[in-house]
Design a protein around this motif. Sequence first.
Motif, PDB file in Angstrom:
ATOM      1  N   PHE A   1      43.242 125.768 -67.334  1.00  0.00           N
ATOM      2  CA  PHE A   1      43.880 126.607 -66.333  1.00  0.00           C
ATOM      3  C   PHE A   1      43.788 125.901 -64.977  1.00  0.00           C
ATOM      4  O   PHE A   1      42.768 125.980 -64.288  1.00  0.00           O
ATOM      5  CB  PHE A   1      43.187 127.978 -66.259  1.00  0.00           C
ATOM      6  N   PRO A   2      44.836 125.178 -64.599  1.00  0.00           N
ATOM      7  CA  PRO A   2      44.792 124.419 -63.330  1.00  0.00           C
ATOM      8  C   PRO A   2      44.819 125.340 -62.117  1.00  0.00           C
ATOM      9  O   PRO A   2      45.460 126.388 -62.127  1.00  0.00           O
ATOM     10  CB  PRO A   2      46.037 123.546 -63.393  1.00  0.00           C
ATOM     11  N   MET A   3      44.108 124.912 -61.092  1.00  0.00           N
ATOM     12  CA  MET A   3      44.094 125.632 -59.814  1.00  0.00           C
ATOM     13  C   MET A   3      44.893 124.890 -58.751  1.00  0.00           C
ATOM     14  O   MET A   3      45.181 125.446 -57.703  1.00  0.00           O
ATOM     15  CB  MET A   3      42.660 125.815 -59.317  1.00  0.00           C
TER      16      MET A   3
ATOM     17  N   GLU B   1      48.279 122.236 -57.941  1.00  0.00           N
ATOM     18  CA  GLU B   1      49.500 121.570 -58.385  1.00  0.00           C
ATOM     19  C   GLU B   1      49.248 120.066 -58.349  1.00  0.00           C
ATOM     20  O   GLU B   1      48.456 119.579 -57.538  1.00  0.00           O
ATOM     21  CB  GLU B   1      50.680 121.929 -57.479  1.00  0.00           C
ATOM     22  N   ARG B   2      49.936 119.315 -59.189  1.00  0.00           N
ATOM     23  CA  ARG B   2      49.757 117.870 -59.249  1.00  0.00           C
ATOM     24  C   ARG B   2      49.925 117.231 -57.866  1.00  0.00           C
ATOM     25  O   ARG B   2      49.127 116.380 -57.460  1.00  0.00           O
ATOM     26  CB  ARG B   2      50.763 117.269 -60.246  1.00  0.00           C
ATOM     27  N   GLU B   3      50.942 117.641 -57.153  1.00  0.00           N
ATOM     28  CA  GLU B   3      51.220 117.083 -55.828  1.00  0.00           C
ATOM     29  C   GLU B   3      50.051 117.333 -54.870  1.00  0.00           C
ATOM     30  O   GLU B   3      49.648 116.442 -54.114  1.00  0.00           O
ATOM     31  CB  GLU B   3      52.514 117.680 -55.262  1.00  0.00           C
ATOM     32  N   ASP B   4      49.485 118.535 -54.912  1.00  0.00           N
ATOM     33  CA  ASP B   4      48.344 118.849 -54.046  1.00  0.00           C
ATOM     34  C   ASP B   4      47.114 118.047 -54.463  1.00  0.00           C
ATOM     35  O   ASP B   4      46.352 117.592 -53.611  1.00  0.00           O
ATOM     36  CB  ASP B   4      48.034 120.342 -54.095  1.00  0.00           C
ATOM     37  N   LEU B   5      46.912 117.873 -55.752  1.00  0.00           N
ATOM     38  CA  LEU B   5      45.777 117.105 -56.250  1.00  0.00           C
ATOM     39  C   LEU B   5      45.866 115.649 -55.804  1.00  0.00           C
ATOM     40  O   LEU B   5      44.895 115.086 -55.289  1.00  0.00           O
ATOM     41  CB  LEU B   5      45.714 117.184 -57.779  1.00  0.00           C
ATOM     42  N   VAL B   6      47.019 115.052 -55.983  1.00  0.00           N
ATOM     43  CA  VAL B   6      47.205 113.642 -55.642  1.00  0.00           C
ATOM     44  C   VAL B   6      46.993 113.399 -54.147  1.00  0.00           C
ATOM     45  O   VAL B   6      46.485 112.342 -53.756  1.00  0.00           O
ATOM     46  CB  VAL B   6      48.608 113.170 -56.095  1.00  0.00           C
ATOM     47  N   HIS B   7      47.337 114.364 -53.326  1.00  0.00           N
ATOM     48  CA  HIS B   7      47.226 114.195 -51.871  1.00  0.00           C
ATOM     49  C   HIS B   7      45.996 114.881 -51.273  1.00  0.00           C
ATOM     50  O   HIS B   7      45.894 114.993 -50.045  1.00  0.00           O
ATOM     51  CB  HIS B   7      48.503 114.698 -51.183  1.00  0.00           C
ATOM     52  N   LEU B   8      45.069 115.307 -52.089  1.00  0.00           N
ATOM     53  CA  LEU B   8      43.866 115.988 -51.610  1.00  0.00           C
ATOM     54  C   LEU B   8      42.977 114.996 -50.850  1.00  0.00           C
ATOM     55  O   LEU B   8      42.575 113.966 -51.393  1.00  0.00           O
ATOM     56  CB  LEU B   8      43.098 116.588 -52.792  1.00  0.00           C
ATOM     57  N   ASP B   9      42.704 115.318 -49.599  1.00  0.00           N
ATOM     58  CA  ASP B   9      41.843 114.471 -48.772  1.00  0.00           C
ATOM     59  C   ASP B   9      40.446 114.442 -49.405  1.00  0.00           C
ATOM     60  O   ASP B   9      39.912 115.486 -49.779  1.00  0.00           O
ATOM     61  CB  ASP B   9      41.779 115.064 -47.362  1.00  0.00           C
ATOM     62  N   PRO B  10      39.834 113.278 -49.519  1.00  0.00           N
ATOM     63  CA  PRO B  10      38.502 113.198 -50.126  1.00  0.00           C
ATOM     64  C   PRO B  10      37.405 113.812 -49.256  1.00  0.00           C
ATOM     65  O   PRO B  10      36.302 114.058 -49.731  1.00  0.00           O
ATOM     66  CB  PRO B  10      38.270 111.699 -50.332  1.00  0.00           C
ATOM     67  N   ASP B  11      37.700 114.065 -47.994  1.00  0.00           N
ATOM     68  CA  ASP B  11      36.738 114.701 -47.094  1.00  0.00           C
ATOM     69  C   ASP B  11      37.054 116.180 -46.983  1.00  0.00           C
ATOM     70  O   ASP B  11      38.204 116.569 -46.809  1.00  0.00           O
ATOM     71  CB  ASP B  11      36.787 114.062 -45.707  1.00  0.00           C
ATOM     72  N   GLY B  12      36.019 116.991 -47.074  1.00  0.00           N
ATOM     73  CA  GLY B  12      36.205 118.428 -46.951  1.00  0.00           C
ATOM     74  C   GLY B  12      35.338 119.171 -47.939  1.00  0.00           C
ATOM     75  O   GLY B  12      34.536 118.578 -48.675  1.00  0.00           O
ATOM     76  N   PRO B  13      35.515 120.473 -47.987  1.00  0.00           N
ATOM     77  CA  PRO B  13      34.695 121.303 -48.881  1.00  0.00           C
ATOM     78  C   PRO B  13      35.107 121.112 -50.346  1.00  0.00           C
ATOM     79  O   PRO B  13      36.188 120.585 -50.636  1.00  0.00           O
ATOM     80  CB  PRO B  13      34.993 122.726 -48.411  1.00  0.00           C
TER      81      PRO B  13
ATOM     82  N   GLU C   1      36.655 121.650 -53.939  1.00  0.00           N
ATOM     83  CA  GLU C   1      37.951 122.205 -54.337  1.00  0.00           C
ATOM     84  C   GLU C   1      37.936 122.363 -55.852  1.00  0.00           C
ATOM     85  O   GLU C   1      37.664 121.412 -56.581  1.00  0.00           O
ATOM     86  CB  GLU C   1      39.067 121.256 -53.919  1.00  0.00           C
ATOM     87  N   LEU C   2      38.223 123.587 -56.332  1.00  0.00           N
ATOM     88  CA  LEU C   2      38.220 123.831 -57.773  1.00  0.00           C
ATOM     89  C   LEU C   2      39.495 123.278 -58.394  1.00  0.00           C
ATOM     90  O   LEU C   2      40.601 123.716 -58.081  1.00  0.00           O
ATOM     91  CB  LEU C   2      38.088 125.321 -58.076  1.00  0.00           C
ATOM     92  N   LEU C   3      39.332 122.290 -59.259  1.00  0.00           N
ATOM     93  CA  LEU C   3      40.448 121.699 -60.003  1.00  0.00           C
ATOM     94  C   LEU C   3      41.016 122.692 -60.992  1.00  0.00           C
ATOM     95  O   LEU C   3      42.224 122.803 -61.164  1.00  0.00           O
ATOM     96  CB  LEU C   3      39.965 120.437 -60.723  1.00  0.00           C
ATOM     97  N   GLY C   4      40.126 123.413 -61.674  1.00  0.00           N
ATOM     98  CA  GLY C   4      40.558 124.398 -62.648  1.00  0.00           C
ATOM     99  C   GLY C   4      39.466 124.709 -63.649  1.00  0.00           C
ATOM    100  O   GLY C   4      38.317 124.284 -63.500  1.00  0.00           O
ATOM    101  N   ASP C   5      39.859 125.454 -64.674  1.00  0.00           N
ATOM    102  CA  ASP C   5      38.940 125.911 -65.709  1.00  0.00           C
ATOM    103  C   ASP C   5      39.365 125.359 -67.064  1.00  0.00           C
ATOM    104  O   ASP C   5      40.566 125.258 -67.343  1.00  0.00           O
ATOM    105  CB  ASP C   5      38.948 127.440 -65.799  1.00  0.00           C
ATOM    106  N   ILE C   6      38.376 125.062 -67.888  1.00  0.00           N
ATOM    107  CA  ILE C   6      38.597 124.635 -69.267  1.00  0.00           C
ATOM    108  C   ILE C   6      37.745 125.527 -70.149  1.00  0.00           C
ATOM    109  O   ILE C   6      36.592 125.822 -69.809  1.00  0.00           O
ATOM    110  CB  ILE C   6      38.200 123.156 -69.461  1.00  0.00           C
TER     111      ILE C   6
END
Length: 162
Positions: free
Chosen positions: A69-71, A73-85, A87-92
């Motif tokens: 269950f992804p949290m 979108e692919r576009e948001d994941l690819v552009h997620l800044d490595p700095d910050g709080p 972030e839940l990728l999703g559930d398996i």
Amino acid sequence: MDAIVEVEDWPDADWEALVVRVAQAAAQVEPALANPRLQVSVLFTSDAEVHTLNREWRERDRPTNVLSFPMLEREDLVHLDPDGPPELLGDIALAHETCAREAEEKGVSLADHAAHLVVHGLLHLAGHDHVDSDAQAEAMEALETKALAFIGLGNPYDEADQ
């Protein structure tokens, strides 16, 4: 990637260590998964629970081996800044009885089969899929096989490796 692991109705084993090891391998084949902010939630549970989740969220009235269950979108994941709080990728979620039966049929350990399914789930969370075309399925299988090789496991799609 940090992992939140919950175990219900699975045999005693270090499932959390398996998830961490698999997540590291998956990040080697899918760079978007290497973001240090990412967290994944993995539930090792029963067929009955996965059946309920599958019915509620996918309108499929049966258990399956793994659900994701992804949290993001692919576009948001690819552009997620490595700095910050975090972030839940999703559930398996993995279904014990189905996974155990499949592992026995394949002649592999439950842990090795679970490792494959966690890789599979992580790739789904990263936006990969296998249902629209053979090429798409082959590409996802190649990523899974490569990730599993990083942790010393054979190709789950090649019966000669099992």
